[in-house]
Every structure is written in structure tokens, then in C-alpha cells.
Design a protein around this motif. Structure first.
Motif, PDB file in Angstrom:
ATOM      1  N   LEU A 146      43.860  51.714  46.014  1.00 11.59           N
ATOM      2  CA  LEU A 146      42.760  51.313  45.138  1.00 11.59           C
ATOM      3  C   LEU A 146      43.167  51.476  43.682  1.00 11.59           C
ATOM      4  O   LEU A 146      43.985  52.336  43.345  1.00 11.59           O
ATOM      5  CB  LEU A 146      41.508  52.158  45.421  1.00 11.59           C
ATOM      6  CG  LEU A 146      41.022  52.248  46.870  1.00 11.59           C
ATOM      7  CD1 LEU A 146      39.746  53.081  46.937  1.00 11.59           C
ATOM      8  CD2 LEU A 146      40.797  50.870  47.466  1.00 11.59           C
ATOM      9  N   ARG A 151      38.780  49.303  43.276  1.00  8.73           N
ATOM     10  CA  ARG A 151      38.978  48.017  43.933  1.00  8.73           C
ATOM     11  C   ARG A 151      40.247  48.041  44.783  1.00  8.73           C
ATOM     12  O   ARG A 151      41.227  48.691  44.427  1.00  8.73           O
ATOM     13  CB  ARG A 151      39.080  46.903  42.884  1.00  8.73           C
ATOM     14  CG  ARG A 151      37.797  46.697  42.112  1.00  8.73           C
ATOM     15  CD  ARG A 151      37.968  45.695  40.984  1.00  8.73           C
ATOM     16  NE  ARG A 151      38.968  46.150  40.013  1.00  8.73           N
ATOM     17  CZ  ARG A 151      39.094  45.637  38.783  1.00  8.73           C
ATOM     18  NH1 ARG A 151      38.285  44.674  38.388  1.00  8.73           N
ATOM     19  NH2 ARG A 151      40.022  46.095  37.967  1.00  8.73           N
ATOM     20  N   THR A 208      37.522  38.208  47.090  1.00  5.93           N
ATOM     21  CA  THR A 208      36.919  39.536  46.947  1.00  5.93           C
ATOM     22  C   THR A 208      37.079  40.350  48.227  1.00  5.93           C
ATOM     23  O   THR A 208      36.689  39.906  49.310  1.00  5.93           O
ATOM     24  CB  THR A 208      35.428  39.434  46.603  1.00  5.93           C
ATOM     25  OG1 THR A 208      35.285  38.659  45.410  1.00  5.93           O
ATOM     26  CG2 THR A 208      34.812  40.811  46.394  1.00  5.93           C
ATOM     27  N   ARG A 210      36.063  44.146  49.438  1.00  3.64           N
ATOM     28  CA  ARG A 210      35.356  45.397  49.131  1.00  3.64           C
ATOM     29  C   ARG A 210      35.773  46.490  50.109  1.00  3.64           C
ATOM     30  O   ARG A 210      36.273  46.209  51.202  1.00  3.64           O
ATOM     31  CB  ARG A 210      33.833  45.196  49.242  1.00  3.64           C
ATOM     32  CG  ARG A 210      33.240  44.342  48.135  1.00  3.64           C
ATOM     33  CD  ARG A 210      31.774  44.034  48.413  1.00  3.64           C
ATOM     34  NE  ARG A 210      30.976  45.253  48.582  1.00  3.64           N
ATOM     35  CZ  ARG A 210      30.348  45.886  47.590  1.00  3.64           C
ATOM     36  NH1 ARG A 210      30.434  45.431  46.359  1.00  3.64           N
ATOM     37  NH2 ARG A 210      29.639  46.973  47.833  1.00  3.64           N
TER      38      ARG A 210
END
Length: 355
Positions: A146, A151, A208, A210
Motif C-alpha cells: 500500500l 491505496r 480502482t 480497494r
């Protein structure tokens, strides 16, 4: 939303149990691990489930059936050999169509279910959402990296030099974007299509991804130690009840479930313990965190912190602990061997023999 449940694989870390039984059907608290996952999927409001099966397909089909007992509609998807998690997505393309889906590894156990995770995914609907947990040895897992804002910037499968201690939990949520990703990757050094590579493909394509770091209980039940630990965790939440028979010579302490048709005679049971239907416990001690499956016999023996599968017997054994005993096994004392001593002694020797 659909679900894709992976119930193939050879279960090498649970051998010899998995030589004759699917690893996803090994029970904890007298219920197969796979069933906990299917119940969690149903509780999250998902109905259509594809189960990817391999060599143990018939056993899985017999146990799960059409899924109606869980409130599910089950479709079985045959995988010719274990080729990686992304390969499972590849062969499930027709079943999944263009629906979002959760992919659930059938030998994983997550305490508390997946309701919140599914709701969060449906709210934000990223291309992929992964679950992470901190582990002591990340080299055995897929590992996420991350950035400073939390992220996901990188993923690697079973790295020799992990970049973090954040391991991927065996639950993933995807939009149809994952189908392009699994077609765009190549087999890894393990000659498998890795789901971590497919998610990395999404990251590289600016999709994206997550993540959520879970703090609750999770286990990959891939080995005996983890099976026993999950069994312990589940038993901690049971309620005591006696639907069978316990005679006046019994001492039952704590939360003990005695299922219908089970008989307890002149024995001491200290919970949490579950004793399956048709089992007989006589002149024995069954200690905490033990699951005795159906149609077992425990006689003149002691056992605790263990799992005993259907149809097994233990007779005259003084102490068993931290054990996983397969179906229809027989455990008895070894025959007494007459003691004898054999010597080749030099001159002026002196020997002391313990009695």
C-alpha cells in the motif's frame, strides 16, 4: 451479484486426511468448512453460486447438492487441474456473465461473515476489492503493498522477500473488469494463473482497486494446526444442550452439545465440546475444544483439543490431544511386548538396569 466458490485443489498440507476426502469438507465443530462459507454467502443476500470443483467433484456435489439447504442455487464448474485462482475465473466466464461477483476460497474461515464487505463493495463498486490481514509469515500468502494513503499499488503471490506483512484473505470482490484482466496475464513461475497478477493488471491499467484490512478472525484451514484452531474458535461460541442421553455416572461441565442419539456413560465431559449423533462415550474423559463426529466410540480413553471424524473409535488410550483423526479410524493401545535385555559386555563391566 453472484458468488464463485473454489472447492478444488488437492489439499496436500492436510494429508493423509485429504487422500480420501475433500479438504473443504473436513469438519470443524462437526460442520464442513465449506458450509460456513456458503452460509456466509447466503447471509449476504447472494443466491446464484458457482462452485469450481476438481478431482473431489462427486464428494462436493453429494455434500452440497443443489444448494437449496443453504437457500442457494448452485452450478458446478469442472476444473481439469488446479491452475490458479485466475484460471478459475477464466473457466467460470459463462456462468458469471457480466455480473459482479464475490470469489470465496472454500477452505477459508472468516468469523462474522461477509455482509459488510459486500455492502461496501456495492456502494463504491471498484474494479476489485480485496481483504487483507496482518500475518507473521507473509511468504506463504499473496501480499499487498500500500502507498502512504492506503491505496493498493502492488501485489505479489508468495514472495520470497515480502514488501509488507499484509496478506490477502481468501475473499475477493470483482466487477466484470476482472475478465479482461485474467485474459491479459501469463502463468507465473508456479505455472499458475495468479489472481494477484490479474489484480495487478487492473492496477497497471489505472482501474480502482480497494482494500480493507480486517481485524477479526480469519484462517486458511490448510493444515492440521489451523483446523484445530478454527475448531476451537467455533466451539467457543456454542451453547450447551443435551438431545442425547447422559447417565447418572456422568459429569458434564461447561458448554457441551450432545446430539440426538448420542450416549454418554460414566464419563467426564468438559466443554466446549460437541458430540455427534449416534456416538457413544463410555468410561472416558473428553476435554475442551473437542469435536466428536457422528457414530464414533470413545471407550476407556482421554482426549482433548482434537477433531474426530465420523465412524472412528478410540479404545483404551490414556491420552490424546491436538489430533485430527480421520473417518473410520481405529485407535487402540499397542500390544504389550515382553521386556528383555541383550548385552555384549566387556570384562569388568558394571550395568544397572531400571526396573
Amino acid at each position: 451479484m453472484k458468488a464463485l466458490v473454489l472447492a478444488g485443489g488437492s489439499g496436500t498440507r492436510l494429508r493423509p486426511i485429504t487422500y480420501t476426502s475433500a479438504k473443504q469438507l473436513v469438519p470443524v465443530a462437526n460442520k464442513p468448512v465449506l458450509f460456513y462459507g456458503l452460509e456466509a454467502i447466503a447471509e449476504a443476500g447472494i443466491v446464484e453460486v458457482g462452485i469450481v470443483v476438481g478431482d473431489t467433484a462427486e464428494e462436493i456435489k453429494e455434500a452440497v447438492g443443489d444448494g437449496s439447504r443453504f437457500g442457494l442455487e448452485v452450478t458446478y464448474l469442472q476444473q481439469d487441474s488446479p491452475r490458479g485462482l485466475a484460471h478459475a475465473v477464466l473457466i467460470a466466464r459463462e456462468f458469471l456473465a457480466d455480473d459482479d461477483f464475490v470469489m470465496y476460497l472454500g477452505d477459508n474461515f472468516i468469523l462474522g461473515g461477509i455482509n459488510q464487505i459486500v455492502a461496501d463493495f456495492q456502494t463504491h463498486r471498484p474494479a476489485a476489492q480485496i481483504l487483507l490481514t496482518r500475518v507473521g509469515d507473509p511468504t506463504s500468502f499473496g501480499v499487498a503493498e500500500l502507498d502512504s494513503l492506503g491505496r493498493v499499488v502492488g501485489l505479489e503471490e508468495k514472495p520470497k522477500q515480502p514488501k509488507s506483512d499484509l496478506a490477502l484473505v481468501g475473499v475477493y470482490l470483482f466487477t466484470p473488469a476482472i475478465h479482461e484482466a485474467v485474459r491479459g496475464i501469463k502463468p507465473s513461475w508456479r505455472n499458475e494463473l495468479e489472481i494477484t497478477d490479474a489484480i495487478q493488471w487492473l492496477i497497471d491499467e489505472s482501474r480502482t482497486v480497494r482494500s480493507s484490512t480486517i481485524t477479526g478472525y480469519w484462517k486458511d484451514t490448510g493444515n492440521v494446526a489451523d483446523m484445530l484452531e478454527v475448531n476451537r474458535t467455533v466451539l467457543e461460541s456454542i451453547d450447551g444442550r443435551c438431545d442425547g442421553v447422559a447417565d447418572s455416572g456422568c459429569e458434564i461441565i461447561g458448554r457441551v452439545q450432545i446430539e440426538e442419539g448420542a450416549e454418554i456413560r460414566n464419563s467426564r465431559i468438559v466443554g466446549p465440546v460437541i458430540i455427534g449423533a449416534g456416538s457413544v462415550i463410555s468410561d472416558s474423559y473428553v476435554g475442551p475444544f473437542t469435536s466428536i463426529s457422528a457414530d464414533c466410540l470413545i471407550q476407556h480413553s482421554e482426549i482433548e483439543f482434537s477433531i474426530v471424524l465420523r465412524g472412528s473409535s478410540i479404545r483404551g488410550v490414556s491420552r490424546i490431544e491436538a489430533s485430527l483423526i480421520g473417518r473410520n479410524a481405529r485407535v487402540t493401545p499397542a500390544p504389550a511386548v515382553p521386556q528383555a535385555h541383550r548385552f555384549v559386555l566387556g570384562d569388568h563391566s558394571e550395568v544397572q538396569i531400571s526396573r
